[in-house]
Design a protein around this motif. Structure first.
Motif, PDB file in Angstrom:
ATOM      1  N   ASN A 182       0.842  -1.192   0.000  1.00 29.85           N
ATOM      2  CA  ASN A 182       0.000   0.000   0.000  1.00 29.85           C
ATOM      3  C   ASN A 182       0.880   1.245   0.000  1.00 29.85           C
ATOM      4  N   PRO A 183       0.911   1.979  -1.117  1.00 29.01           N
ATOM      5  CA  PRO A 183       1.787   3.157  -1.206  1.00 29.01           C
ATOM      6  C   PRO A 183       1.503   4.170  -0.107  1.00 29.01           C
ATOM      7  N   GLY A 184       2.590   4.610   0.544  1.00 30.80           N
ATOM      8  CA  GLY A 184       2.466   5.625   1.582  1.00 30.80           C
ATOM      9  C   GLY A 184       2.038   5.096   2.930  1.00 30.80           C
ATOM     10  N   GLN A 185       1.782   3.793   3.051  1.00 27.51           N
ATOM     11  CA  GLN A 185       1.274   3.235   4.305  1.00 27.51           C
ATOM     12  C   GLN A 185       2.386   2.735   5.223  1.00 27.51           C
ATOM     13  N   VAL A 186       3.584   2.538   4.682  1.00 28.00           N
ATOM     14  CA  VAL A 186       4.680   1.949   5.455  1.00 28.00           C
ATOM     15  C   VAL A 186       5.810   2.953   5.623  1.00 28.00           C
ATOM     16  N   GLN A 187       6.277   3.120   6.855  1.00 23.75           N
ATOM     17  CA  GLN A 187       7.427   3.959   7.145  1.00 23.75           C
ATOM     18  C   GLN A 187       8.614   3.040   7.413  1.00 23.75           C
ATOM     19  N   PHE A 188       9.575   3.025   6.482  1.00 23.18           N
ATOM     20  CA  PHE A 188      10.694   2.102   6.609  1.00 23.18           C
ATOM     21  C   PHE A 188      11.796   2.695   7.485  1.00 23.18           C
ATOM     22  N   HIS A 189      12.343   1.855   8.356  1.00 26.33           N
ATOM     23  CA  HIS A 189      13.420   2.282   9.235  1.00 26.33           C
ATOM     24  C   HIS A 189      14.745   2.238   8.493  1.00 26.33           C
ATOM     25  N   THR A 190      15.756   2.871   9.055  1.00 30.12           N
ATOM     26  CA  THR A 190      17.086   2.915   8.452  1.00 30.12           C
ATOM     27  C   THR A 190      18.057   2.054   9.254  1.00 30.12           C
ATOM     28  N   ILE A 191      18.854   1.256   8.567  1.00 32.82           N
ATOM     29  CA  ILE A 191      19.906   0.469   9.207  1.00 32.82           C
ATOM     30  C   ILE A 191      21.189   1.284   9.192  1.00 32.82           C
ATOM     31  N   LYS A 192      21.853   1.389  10.335  1.00 35.60           N
ATOM     32  CA  LYS A 192      23.054   2.220  10.446  1.00 35.60           C
ATOM     33  C   LYS A 192      24.250   1.597   9.727  1.00 35.60           C
ATOM     34  N   LYS A 193      25.114   2.459   9.251  1.00 32.81           N
ATOM     35  CA  LYS A 193      26.327   2.020   8.558  1.00 32.81           C
ATOM     36  C   LYS A 193      27.177   1.135   9.457  1.00 32.81           C
ATOM     37  N   GLN A 194      27.268   1.475  10.742  1.00 32.01           N
ATOM     38  CA  GLN A 194      28.096   0.697  11.661  1.00 32.01           C
ATOM     39  C   GLN A 194      27.623  -0.752  11.760  1.00 32.01           C
ATOM     40  N   SER A 195      26.325  -0.957  11.662  1.00 33.78           N
ATOM     41  CA  SER A 195      25.778  -2.313  11.759  1.00 33.78           C
ATOM     42  C   SER A 195      26.129  -3.127  10.522  1.00 33.78           C
ATOM     43  N   TRP A 196      25.988  -2.495   9.346  1.00 38.15           N
ATOM     44  CA  TRP A 196      26.396  -3.174   8.105  1.00 38.15           C
ATOM     45  C   TRP A 196      27.892  -3.497   8.142  1.00 38.15           C
ATOM     46  N   ASP A 197      28.689  -2.519   8.569  1.00 39.94           N
ATOM     47  CA  ASP A 197      30.145  -2.709   8.607  1.00 39.94           C
ATOM     48  C   ASP A 197      30.534  -3.872   9.516  1.00 39.94           C
ATOM     49  N   ALA A 198      29.830  -3.995  10.629  1.00 40.65           N
ATOM     50  CA  ALA A 198      30.137  -5.084  11.567  1.00 40.65           C
ATOM     51  C   ALA A 198      29.868  -6.444  10.925  1.00 40.65           C
ATOM     52  N   LEU A 199      28.775  -6.544  10.178  1.00 42.95           N
ATOM     53  CA  LEU A 199      28.450  -7.815   9.527  1.00 42.95           C
ATOM     54  C   LEU A 199      29.507  -8.193   8.490  1.00 42.95           C
ATOM     55  N   VAL A 200      29.908  -7.221   7.661  1.00 42.53           N
ATOM     56  CA  VAL A 200      30.889  -7.498   6.611  1.00 42.53           C
ATOM     57  C   VAL A 200      32.258  -7.807   7.203  1.00 42.53           C
ATOM     58  N   LYS A 201      32.617  -7.145   8.294  1.00 41.89           N
ATOM     59  CA  LYS A 201      33.893  -7.429   8.960  1.00 41.89           C
ATOM     60  C   LYS A 201      33.896  -8.852   9.499  1.00 41.89           C
ATOM     61  N   HIS A 202      32.745  -9.281  10.023  1.00 42.46           N
ATOM     62  CA  HIS A 202      32.631 -10.618  10.591  1.00 42.46           C
ATOM     63  C   HIS A 202      32.554 -11.686   9.506  1.00 42.46           C
ATOM     64  N   SER A 203      31.785 -11.405   8.430  1.00 36.96           N
ATOM     65  CA  SER A 203      31.624 -12.345   7.315  1.00 36.96           C
ATOM     66  C   SER A 203      31.977 -11.621   6.018  1.00 36.96           C
ATOM     67  N   PRO A 204      33.264 -11.454   5.718  1.00 31.43           N
ATOM     68  CA  PRO A 204      33.698 -10.592   4.607  1.00 31.43           C
ATOM     69  C   PRO A 204      33.251 -11.054   3.230  1.00 31.43           C
ATOM     70  N   LYS A 205      32.900 -12.320   3.071  1.00 26.55           N
ATOM     71  CA  LYS A 205      32.495 -12.822   1.755  1.00 26.55           C
ATOM     72  C   LYS A 205      30.980 -12.897   1.594  1.00 26.55           C
ATOM     73  N   VAL A 206      30.228 -12.359   2.537  1.00 23.89           N
ATOM     74  CA  VAL A 206      28.777 -12.481   2.491  1.00 23.89           C
ATOM     75  C   VAL A 206      28.200 -11.704   1.307  1.00 23.89           C
ATOM     76  N   ASN A 207      27.276 -12.342   0.594  1.00 24.21           N
ATOM     77  CA  ASN A 207      26.499 -11.667  -0.448  1.00 24.21           C
ATOM     78  C   ASN A 207      25.232 -11.118   0.189  1.00 24.21           C
ATOM     79  N   ILE A 208      25.041  -9.819   0.078  1.00 17.01           N
ATOM     80  CA  ILE A 208      23.844  -9.178   0.626  1.00 17.01           C
ATOM     81  C   ILE A 208      22.941  -8.824  -0.551  1.00 17.01           C
ATOM     82  N   VAL A 209      21.825  -9.519  -0.629  1.00 25.06           N
ATOM     83  CA  VAL A 209      20.915  -9.410  -1.772  1.00 25.06           C
ATOM     84  C   VAL A 209      19.636  -8.699  -1.309  1.00 25.06           C
ATOM     85  N   MET A 210      19.248  -7.658  -2.027  1.00 20.44           N
ATOM     86  CA  MET A 210      18.049  -6.914  -1.654  1.00 20.44           C
ATOM     87  C   MET A 210      17.091  -6.846  -2.846  1.00 20.44           C
ATOM     88  N   TYR A 211      15.851  -7.264  -2.594  1.00 18.06           N
ATOM     89  CA  TYR A 211      14.779  -7.174  -3.585  1.00 18.06           C
ATOM     90  C   TYR A 211      13.826  -6.057  -3.145  1.00 18.06           C
TER      91      TYR A 211
END
Length: 347
Positions: A182-211
């Motif tokens: 439903n357009p305009g009905q959902v307010q999406f939250h933001t994931i912080k850069k530090q959280s993404w960085d921590a995941l990649v540092k821990h699993s450097p070869k991880v493929n992060i796929v977003m649809y």
């Protein structure tokens, strides 16, 4: 006799004597039979089948909306009870795909208690009763977990940081579905850069796929900061500004597919992506516009690393420098192989 006009309860009774394969075939006969197979009673019957899987050694379990029936119409207690039987009696589950179901955290705890040594893939979409805590329970117990697919509403900074703190967790694929019905009905939250960085540092070869299946005015929360996404797929129109942010903030990008954009040429945005996304090897463009010169410049920068390049011919706008006939020769030269734009089917 008109088989399509049989009463609902009669068709359902017949379906109950069919194997799962024959039932799937029968549901394809006509709309009426498909509606019966998709009914709540049918879903409950499917749960009864799950409850009988006591002596089966199941390695892959898939309950998905596209295969019908809709399990969301079944009572939570009935579904959880049936699924618990499967989890308790199957000691070798390695792959689970569960979409549009009333799966909950207690069910996941039963799963990991009985399949912690074998589970490698867990995919869940539209499971509103599952919380980040339930996912963490899976990650904490299943030491062989390699692939995780979630709806974006479950994803959080806390979940990414927790996945990054588990020494035994080494994800190879993290798939995230970002969906808005439903357009305009959902307010999406933001994931912080530090959280993404921590995941990649821990699993450097991880493929992060977003649809992404969003409307243009719903992208504000995404790619404001550097994001380590590797594969991006846009199922609806995406703005020039959004593509510009991707070029600026997605240095790990490997594959980009854009279903539609609009009537504004994307020359500048593609050049920025080519120059800053050094790992880009696959590109697909649907209902967009790019000048022939701009497209050739994009390919020239990327060169032979573009192993997959799927562009509809209608996307390319001839200009004073290049016609469509000349374009395929220039692109082929820079790719190091013969290339032609895709053609729209005429049927």
């Amino acid at each position: 006799m008109d088989w399509g006009s049989l009463p609902h309860h009669v068709i359902l009774r017949v379906f109950q004597f069919l194997t799962l394969v024959d039932r799937a075939r029968a549901s394809s006969v006509c709309r009426r039979w498909n509606e019966v197979d998709s009914s709540t009673e049918s879903a409950e019957a499917a749960c009864d089948i799950l409850s009988q899987l006591v002596n089966c050694s199941i390695k892959t379990l898939g309950l998905i909306s596209t295969a019908k029936p809709s399990f969301m119409n079944v009572s939570k207690a009935h579904f959880a009870s049936a699924l618990t039987v499967v989890f308790v009696n199957s000691k070798s589950l390695s792959s689970i795909k569960i979409d549009d179901t009333p799966l909950d955290d207690p069910s996941l705890k039963v799963l990991v208690a009985n399949n912690s040594d074998t589970l490698k893939l867990l995919k869940m979409s539209s499971c509103p009763h599952v919380s980040p805590a339930g996912i963490l329970c899976v990650a904490d117990q299943c030491h062989g977990l390699k692939e995780l697919a979630l709806n974006y509403y479950i994803l959080s900074d806390e979940l990414l940081l927790a996945l990054s703190s588990e020494k035994h967790v080494d994800l190879e694929h993290l798939r995230i579905d970002v969906v808005s019905e439903n357009p305009g009905q959902v307010q999406f939250h933001t994931i912080k850069k530090q959280s993404w960085d921590a995941l990649v540092k821990h699993s450097p070869k991880v493929n992060i796929v977003m649809y992404f299946f969003l409307y243009e005015d719903e992208f504000d929360a995404f790619f404001r900061e550097e994001t380590p996404v590797t594969h991006l797929y846009f199922g609806r129109a995406v703005s020039k500004a959004m593509l510009g942010r991707i070029g600026m903030n997605c240095p790990r990008l490997i594959e980009l597919v854009v279903c539609a954009n609009g009537l504004q040429p994307l020359d500048d945005e593609l050049m920025q992506i080519a120059e800053r996304c050094k790992n880009l090897t696959a590109m697909g463009l649907g209902e967009c516009e790019v000048t022939c010169r701009g497209f050739i410049e994009f390919v020239k920068v990327c060169g032979g690393r573009l192993t997959q390049l799927s562009i509809m011919e209608e996307v390319l706008i001839p200009d004073s420098d290049y016609s469509l006939d000349r374009l395929h020769l220039e692109v082929s030269k820079h790719l190091g192989r013969m290339w032609f734009p895709d053609m729209m089917p005429t049927w």
